[in-house]
Design a protein around this motif. Structure first.
Motif: not given
Length: 318
Positions: A235-241, A289-295, A297-303
């Motif tokens: 939880f903390n890893l996702v939130l802080e990232t 902004a949309w590129v940041l959102l996609v990046v 989202a992808v990193l969160t999914a990988l985590v």
């Protein structure tokens, strides 16, 4: 007996609701939607609406003063193929995230373990360590941070007194990003409180059983504390990232909005701001902004996908 079970008549289904019951249910749903309406209206007007508008603007040339002109994917093509500062900002932000997030979580966990023990005045210490999380995002703290790490500032004087003449960190490209990292790590209070709550839920019997088996403090930490805290760590890893990728105030104030020196503090949100509100290229900023959102989202999914291997839940067999 078996025959009687097999020939037992089926249990009759519940009778269909009466018109009066259906009316009461609809009225109850209407009341629920009435109480939810402020949130629904706010989400539509303040979140969903602006997101749809920014997605449209990302495919336009828009300068805030004239009507947007449709240009297709030109903003994205320019971003990935013709904008060196975009890639520099992306790399700087990646460095910032990779350094600040582990340091922040590690310090938060260490302090939480110290404060988990019952001792006199522990409530005061918890409040003191949590306070920077409430103040860290303010402009005033960022200004004070810049003064501390500037030439002849507090940090420069302290280091010079012990023979380390490094000069002002905010004035040197090799140290400027460390200033922002230190500001982020200093705000470890929020994940510390979450770690502390997780530590309170670890059964004491596990530590006692490990001690009986001869496990020392280090082994108990690795075999008991970390596995039991793994959902909290996730939880903390996702939130802080996510928070680290959105860092803006510190970079803006410390670098006076320029990302200097030599673009060493040009984080992605700061460059997005420059493109949108300094260069008046709001369409390009929307695409960023949309590129940041996609990046993110992808990193969160990988985590979350990797969590299957290292996150453990009570009562789970592996």
């Amino acid at each position: 007996m078996t025959q009687s079970v097999l020939t037992r008549p089926p249990v009759p289904a519940d009778p269909p609701p009466t018109p009066a019951a259906r009316g009461r249910r609809r009225r109850g749903q209407g009341v629920a939607y009435l109480f939810l309406s402020p949130w629904i209206i706010g989400a539509a007007l303040l979140t969903i609406g602006p997101m749809v508008a920014s997605l449209y603007l990302s495919f336009t040339d828009y300068d805030l003063f004239e009507a947007p002109t449709w240009i297709g994917v030109d903003n994205y093509v320019t971003m990935f193929t013709g904008d060196e500062r975009f890639w520099h900002a992306a790399w700087t932000t990646t460095e910032y995230v990779l350094v600040s997030v582990p340091l922040k979580l590690g310090l938060a966990l260490a302090v939480a373990m110290l404060l988990n023990r019952a001792r006199k005045g522990v409530g005061l210490y918890r409040s003191a360590f949590y306070a920077p999380s409430l103040l860290g995002a303010s402009v005033s703290v960022a200004l004070a941070w810049r003064a501390m790490f500037s030439t002849d500032g507090t940090v420069d004087r302290v280091l010079s007194s012990v023979g380390l003449d490094l000069g002002g960190w905010v004035d040197q490209p090799q140290y400027a990003l460390l200033t922002l990292v230190a500001l982020a790590v200093w705000q470890f209070g929020a994940p510390m409180v979450i770690f502390l709550a997780g530590l309170k839920q670890v059964p004491r019997e596990l530590y006692e059983a490990a001690a009986i088996d001869g496990a020392g403090p280090g082994r108990r930490f690795l075999s008991v504390t970390l596995p039991m805290l793994s959902p909290v760590i996730l939880f903390n890893l996702v939130l802080e990232t996510i928070h680290a990728f959105q860092a803006f105030t510190g970079a803006f104030v410390v670098s006076s909005g320029r990302g200097g020196p030599s673009d060493s503090t040009l984080l992605y949100p700061l460059y997005l701001y420059q493109r949108g509100f300094t260069d008046f290229r709001m369409g390009y900023a929307s695409a960023m902004a949309w590129v940041l959102l996609v990046v993110v989202a992808v990193l969160t999914a990988l985590v979350f996908r990797s969590a299957r291997r290292w996150v453990f839940y009570a009562g789970e067999n592996r």
